[in-house]
Structures are given as structure tokens and as C-alpha cells.
Design a protein around this motif. Structure first.
Motif, short mmCIF file in Angstrom:
data_model
loop_
_atom_site.label_atom_id
_atom_site.label_comp_id
_atom_site.label_asym_id
_atom_site.label_seq_id
_atom_site.Cartn_x
_atom_site.Cartn_y
_atom_site.Cartn_z
N ASN A 8 -0.04 16.29 17.03
CA ASN A 8 0.09 15.16 16.11
C ASN A 8 -0.34 15.56 14.71
O ASN A 8 -1.37 16.21 14.56
CB ASN A 8 -0.80 14.00 16.54
CG ASN A 8 -0.16 13.23 17.66
OD1 ASN A 8 1.02 12.87 17.58
ND2 ASN A 8 -0.90 13.00 18.71
N GLU B 49 -1.40 13.75 11.24
CA GLU B 49 -1.77 12.41 10.78
C GLU B 49 -2.14 12.40 9.31
O GLU B 49 -2.68 11.43 8.81
CB GLU B 49 -2.97 11.91 11.60
CG GLU B 49 -2.63 11.74 13.08
CD GLU B 49 -3.76 11.12 13.87
OE1 GLU B 49 -4.89 11.08 13.37
OE2 GLU B 49 -3.49 10.68 15.01
N ASN B 50 -1.87 13.52 8.61
CA ASN B 50 -2.28 13.58 7.21
C ASN B 50 -1.15 14.04 6.29
O ASN B 50 -1.40 14.49 5.18
CB ASN B 50 -3.52 14.47 7.04
CG ASN B 50 -3.28 15.88 7.57
OD1 ASN B 50 -2.18 16.21 7.98
ND2 ASN B 50 -4.32 16.69 7.58
N ASN C 121 2.44 7.98 9.44
CA ASN C 121 1.08 7.73 9.95
C ASN C 121 0.76 8.74 11.04
O ASN C 121 -0.35 9.24 11.14
CB ASN C 121 0.96 6.32 10.53
CG ASN C 121 0.93 5.29 9.44
OD1 ASN C 121 0.64 5.63 8.28
ND2 ASN C 121 1.22 4.05 9.78
N GLN C 122 1.76 8.98 11.86
CA GLN C 122 1.59 9.96 12.93
C GLN C 122 2.97 10.52 13.30
O GLN C 122 3.91 9.77 13.48
CB GLN C 122 0.98 9.28 14.15
CG GLN C 122 0.52 10.28 15.18
CD GLN C 122 -0.04 9.60 16.42
OE1 GLN C 122 0.72 8.97 17.15
NE2 GLN C 122 -1.32 9.73 16.63
#
Ligand SMILES: Cc1cc2nc3c(=O)[nH]c(=O)nc-3n(C[C@H](O)[C@H](O)[C@H](O)COP(=O)(O)OP(=O)(O)OC[C@H]3O[C@@H](n4cnc5c(N)ncnc54)[C@H](O)[C@@H]3O)c2cc1C
Length: 301
Positions: free
Chosen positions: A45, A47-48, A53-54
Motif C-alpha cells: 500500500n 498512502e503518501n 488515499n491508498q
């Protein structure tokens, strides 16, 4: 084959450079020796990366690849084996034996995390083993984690993850840490449990990491610790070994390049994790890709 620009490496920086250079009307080839997407394809994943968002690392990489190809960049799946940057007409030799000629080159070969070297380490990448605290630290909220390493990065990672995790161990193969006083003070003022003179000898788990065995290198004593995550911070290896010695590197092998992504050779640019810089993330790699491509456009005009 002749191209305006050849990009070596099809990770986030190379693919972004491909998007920018193709959109500027140049003929572009991206040479990738494994699969497009580079290191981020190992991330379960992400997330940044702004706007998602993901998203899984593979999905993010595939979106970049699709966009680069739709802009006109040509993917060549082969390994760059040698380069000749001595003239304005640059020559790139591939492992298959073919040669590519171009007037500008973007080096985007990335870097690889140095691994501990344990048999089942690869199996647990993205399943409890991580090489990037900034990327994955926040996923370990309330969990038990061990950080491996004895330098500033390892201590910084341990201190960072300690903000989220319920328990953080720091294991180092020597007695002394090779870190600045500032980092050592941060470590000593934290709740991190330090284990020196020790190495991880076994990773335990079925599908996910469940624990490790720690071996004391002085007395061979083994102790088992239950854990959810292992963060390895024992350095990175820049993938700059396949290009000519005339391209300037620092002592670790990173290609010396400033924020404008130029190198010591006219017409050769550098982007992403293989460049000398502090923050190695997708967002900084894509940023470099854009800058390097724009600099190549300027060079060719
Ligand atoms: C497990 C993991 C999780 C991560 N998670 C995150 C995250 O959540 N967020 C984030 O922002 N960053 C994350 N990162 C970091 C991020 O993946 C890198 O910063 C980014 O991929 C760098 O992009 P790059 O294009 O510079 O290099 P790379 O991604 O390393 O791509 C370089 C490419 O060049 C190719 N190459 C190298 N040499 C040659 C050659 N001689 N010939 C042809 N091709 C060659 C390689 O095969 C590779 O595909 C993570 C990294 C890892 C390993």
C-alpha cells in the motif's frame, strides 16, 4: 535505433520523465531490465502519494506506465550493459547486443535497499519486512516492531516508528552506534529497547512476520521475540554500476546531480533515487523525472 532521449530505468522517475519528454514532442525510449514501476511495485500500500488515499504499489506503477506509453514513450525491456557518453551522439548498448543512439540520456536506475540476507526475507517483503520507515511506519500503529541497523537512519527510523508502535526494538551487530550525538540523545531519551552485539538470525511467520530470533554475536545466545514488523535500515545500494565511469558519483555510488538534475556530462541528466539527495520517495522521484525531462528538452533545443 535512434531516439531524441533514452531513459535508463522504468521506475517512477523514468516513467515520469517519459511522460514529460514525450509530451514535449521528443522521441523517447525507456529501457527497463525487469518490470516497469521499479521499487514501488514491492509496496503493498502506498498512502503518501498525493491524489490517492491508498493505492497498491503495482496499481500506481501501472497507471504511470499506461500514461507514459499513451504519451508516446516506447518501453524496451532489456538491460543497459554499457554506455558511451563521450560525444554529442550518445550510444547505449543493451545486454541483448542492440545499440540505441540518442542526443540526451536520463539516468533513472534507482536504488535497492541492502538486505539482511536471510533465506525467507524476500517472502516477507510487504508482509512485515520493510526497508522504508517513512513509507510504512504509520502502518504499524499499536504494533511491535524491530529496526535493524546502527547508523543515523536506523536510529531516526526507530524514533519515528516509536511514535506509532506499541513497542520498538533496535538491533545492531556492534556495541557502538555510528550516529551523531543528536540522534544518540534522541535514542537514549526514548522508550526504544536497544539490543547490541546482535543480529536477526531467523524470521518467524507463516504469511506475515510473527517474530524473530536474535543471535548475540559474542556468545551465540539466541532469544526469540514476537513481533509484527521488521524495518531494515542498513543502507541502500544505488544502481549505477551499469553506466560509464565518466559519470560522476559520490563515494556511495549515487550519481552526483543537483536539483536541476544535470550531471557532470552535457546531455546526461539524472532523476530519482539514483541521484544524490536526502528524500527518496515516489513523489521526489516523479518530481525529478519532470525536471530531468524539461532539462533534456532545453538541451535539445
Ligand atoms: C518496499 C518499498 C516500499 C516503498 N513504499 C513507498 C511509499 O509508500 N511511498 C513512497 O513515496 N515511496 C516508497 N518507496 C520508495 C519508492 O519506491 C522509491 O523512492 C521510488 O521507486 C524511486 O523511483 P526511481 O524511479 O528513482 O527508482 P526505482 O523505483 O528504483 O526504479 C529504477 C528502475 O531502473 C531499472 N534499472 C536499474 N538499472 C538498470 C539497467 N542497467 N538497465 C535497465 N533498467 C535498469 C530497475 O529495474 C528499476 O525498475 C518504497 C520502496 C520500497 C522498496
Amino acid at each position: 535505433m535512434n531516439y531524441d532521449v533514452v531513459i535508463i530505468g522504468g521506475g517512477p522517475s523514468g516513467l515520469t520523465a517519459g511522460i514529460y519528454a514525450s509530451r514535449a514532442g521528443l522521441s523517447v525510449a525507456i529501457v527497463e531490465m525487469r518490470f516497469a514501476g521499479g521499487q514501488i511495485t514491492s509496496a503493498e500500500n502506498v498512502e503518501n502519494y498525493p491524489s490517492f488515499n491508498q493505492i497498491s504499489g503495482v496499481d500506481l506503477a501501472m497507471k504511470m506506465l499506461e500514461q507514459a506509453e499513451s504519451c508516446g514513450a516506447v518501453m524496451i525491456y532489456d538491460k543497459v550493459a554499457a554506455t558511451d557518453f563521450s560525444n554529442d551522439d550518445k550510444v547505449i548498448t543493451l545486454a541483448s547486443g542492440s545499440k540505441l543512439n540518442c542526443r540526451a540520456v536520463i539516468l533513472a536506475m534507482g536504488a535497492e535497499a541492502r538486505k539482511i540476507g536471510l533465506d525467507n526475507e524476500d517472502k516477507f517483503i510487504g508482509r512485515g519486512v520493510s526497508y522504508c520507515a517513512l513509507c510504512d511506519g504509520a502502518l504499524y500503529k499499536g504494533k511491535r516492531v524491530i529496526v535493524v541497523g546502527g547508523g543515523n537512519t536506523a536510529i531516526g527510523d526507530a524514533v519515528y516508528i516509536n511514535k506509532f508502535a506499541s513497542k520498538v526494538y533496535l538491533v545492531h551487530r556492534r556495541e557502538e552506534f555510528r550516529a551523531t550525538k543528536v540522534e544518540l540523545d534522541r535514542l537514549h531519551n526514548s522508550t526504544i529497547e536497544v539490543i547490541t552485539d546482535s543480529v536477526i538470525s531467523v524470521i518467524h511467520g507463516d504469511k506475515m512476520v510473527e517474530g524473530v530470533s536474535i543471535k548475540n554475536v559474542k556468545n551465540d545466545e539466541i532469544k526469540k521475540i514476537d513481533l509484527d514488523g521488521i524495518f531494515v535500515a542498513i543502507g541502500q545500494v544505488p544502481q549505477s554500476q551499469d553506466i560509464g565511469k565518466d559519470v560522476l558519483r559520490d563515494k556511495s555510488g549515487y550519481v552526483v546531480g543537483s536539483e536541476d538534475c544535470t550531471t557532470n556530462i552535457s546531455g546526461v541528466f539524472v532523476a530519482g533515487d539514483v541521484r544524490t539527495k536526502h528524500v527518496r520517495q515516489v513523489v521526489t522521484a516523479t518530481s525529478d523525472g519532470a525536471v530531468a525531462a524539461e532539462m533534456a528538452v532545453l538541451h535539445l533545443s
